[in-house]
Enzyme design. Structure first.
Site, PDB file in Angstrom:
ATOM      1  CG  LEU A 121     -10.926  -1.548 -10.061  1.00  0.00           C
ATOM      2  CD1 LEU A 121     -12.320  -1.406  -9.456  1.00  0.00           C
ATOM      3  CD2 LEU A 121     -10.921  -1.081 -11.512  1.00  0.00           C
ATOM      4  CD  GLU A 129      -1.481  -4.136  -4.827  1.00  0.00           C
ATOM      5  OE1 GLU A 129      -0.872  -4.970  -4.127  1.00  0.00           O
ATOM      6  OE2 GLU A 129      -1.641  -4.257  -6.065  1.00  0.00           O
ATOM      7  CB  SER A 165       0.960   0.010   2.546  1.00  0.00           C
ATOM      8  OG  SER A 165       0.009   0.685   3.360  1.00  0.00           O
ATOM      9  CE1 TYR A 166      -5.163   0.036   5.512  1.00  0.00           C
ATOM     10  CE2 TYR A 166      -2.992   1.040   5.583  1.00  0.00           C
ATOM     11  CZ  TYR A 166      -4.364   1.143   5.716  1.00  0.00           C
ATOM     12  OH  TYR A 166      -4.935   2.353   6.041  1.00  0.00           O
ATOM     13  CE  LYS A 219      -5.168  -7.938  -2.809  1.00  0.00           C
ATOM     14  NZ  LYS A 219      -4.136  -8.908  -3.256  1.00  0.00           N
ATOM     15  CB  VAL A 220     -10.123  -1.366  -5.081  1.00  0.00           C
ATOM     16  CG1 VAL A 220     -11.535  -1.475  -5.661  1.00  0.00           C
ATOM     17  CG2 VAL A 220     -10.158  -0.596  -3.775  1.00  0.00           C
ATOM     18  CG  ASP A 229     -11.003  11.987   2.723  1.00  0.00           C
ATOM     19  OD1 ASP A 229     -10.464  13.073   2.428  1.00  0.00           O
ATOM     20  OD2 ASP A 229     -10.563  10.888   2.361  1.00  0.00           O
TER      21      ASP A 229
END
EC number: 2.7.11.1
Length: 365
Positions: A18, A20, A22-23, A25-26, A136
């Site tokens: 879904l 991604e 640098s460190y 992801k989903v 946010d």
């Protein structure tokens, strides 16, 4: 052990990617226990920056574990493996996010916007009552369930508010978020009241809901800040918004932090409260201030044709439930230009009317 094997051992069948970074992801996954699809945020500690690991990730995990509200994305499970990966299993926004919804379908009718905005405001009140701030708030972080109800997500910048010995909230010094949704005090790098910052972002979100465009053009931050500090809010004439709706937006986009609405005042505003709608314009006095705090004070200027609202342009890429950027260092301005993130056009709407300008706000210390 790879992610699919780890998730399989926990009872999840991993699906598509879904998002991604640098460190982090989903992934989507099917829960054999819950019998429906979920989203799994996977964070690799070995790749993440130290400030994120030491400050922001612990805050996010603590806050996700304590929140339980129908308009906040549910967190089903959080676990960590021996190789330093953190897995956060969350509710899946099956209808995508609010920004993509508006880009596809256009501005919402006020009744639909009212329902969604009430859901969001109720979630923020729940958080603020717990002394939790989001910091946010933006349309990309508002997911939609199968019935298109709002689900607030991404608490990566959230924190528990601290209080001094007298019980007053301590000002925040982490300047975070996206510039298009950021309050003037944040853009200026002034230590700020985080709950009050959330209110400004709510105002931007409601504007986008009913206008289908951004209230300010963030391609020129200095110009945008000047417009904000002059309390100029331009509404497209073509949308035929009610005075009550404009008034609520205008009060939330108040540059003076001491005059900006509280979350309870938002929920009690005549536009949000069904029984109080249809208030006559006679409730507004000549100065544009109403006799009660919840009545309209917004006054349009006939013939005004200012330019500040920025169109939303359709994007090809889908938005993921996880943020990929690193969290900011303390005392460093880290607001991100929204046009860089979501493909906003710099073209401006000309068909606008301007809210009644106020005197410049006093300096807040």
């Amino acid at each position: 052990m790879d992610d699919a094997a780890v998730l399989k051992r926990r009872g999840y069948i991993m699906g598509i990617n879904l998002g991604e970074g640098s460190y982090a992801k989903v992934k989507s996954a099917y829960s054999e226990r819950l019998k429906f699809n979920v989203a799994v945020k996977i964070i690799d500690r070995k790749k993440a920056p130290s400030d994120f690991l030491e400050k922001f990730l612990p805050r996010e995990i603590e806050i996700l574990a304590m929140l339980n509200h129908r308009s906040i994305v549910k967190t089903y499970e959080i676990f960590e493996t021996s190789d330093g990966k953190v897995y956060i299993v969350m509710e899946l926004g099956v209808q995508g996010d609010l920004l993509e919804f508006i880009k596809t379908r256009g501005a919402l009718q006020e009744d639909d916007a009212r329902k969604k905005f009430h859901q969001l405001s109720s979630a923020i009140k729940y958080c603020h009552d717990l002394d939790v701030v989001h910091r946010d708030l933006k349309c990309e972080n508002l997911l939609l369930d199968k019935d298109f109800n709002i689900k607030l997500s991404d608490f990566g910048f959230s924190k528990r508010c601290l209080r001094d010995d007298s019980g007053r909230l301590i000002l925040s010094k982490t300047f975070c978020g996206s510039a298009a949704y950021a309050a003037p005090e944040v853009l200026q790098g002034i230590p700020y009241q985080p709950k009050v910052y959330d209110i400004w972002s709510l105002g931007v979100i409601l504007y986008i809901m009913v206008c289908g465009s951004m209230p300010y053009d963030d391609s020129n931050i200095k110009k945008m800040l000047r417009i904000q500090k002059e309390h100029r809010v331009n509404f497209p004439r073509s949308k035929h918004l009610t005075g009550e709706c404009k008034d609520l937006i205008y009060r939330m986009l108040q540059p003076d932090v001491n005059r900006r609405l509280h979350i309870d005042e938002i929920l009690n505003h005549c536009w949000v409260q069904p029984k109080a709608r249809g208030l006559s314009s006679g409730a507004i006095n000549k100065e544009g201030e109403s006799s009660r705090a919840t009545e309209p004070s917004w006054i349009p200027e006939p013939g005004a044709d200012k330019k500040s609202a920025t169109k939303l342009e359709p994007r090809e890429e889908a938005r993921s439930e996880a943020r990929s950027e690193s969290k900011p260092q303390e005392d460093t301005l880290q607001v991100v230009r929204q046009s860089e993130n979501v493909g906003l056009s710099s073209e401006l709407n000309r068909d606008t009317e301007e809210g009644h300008p106020q005197q410049p706000s006093e300096t807040h210390t």
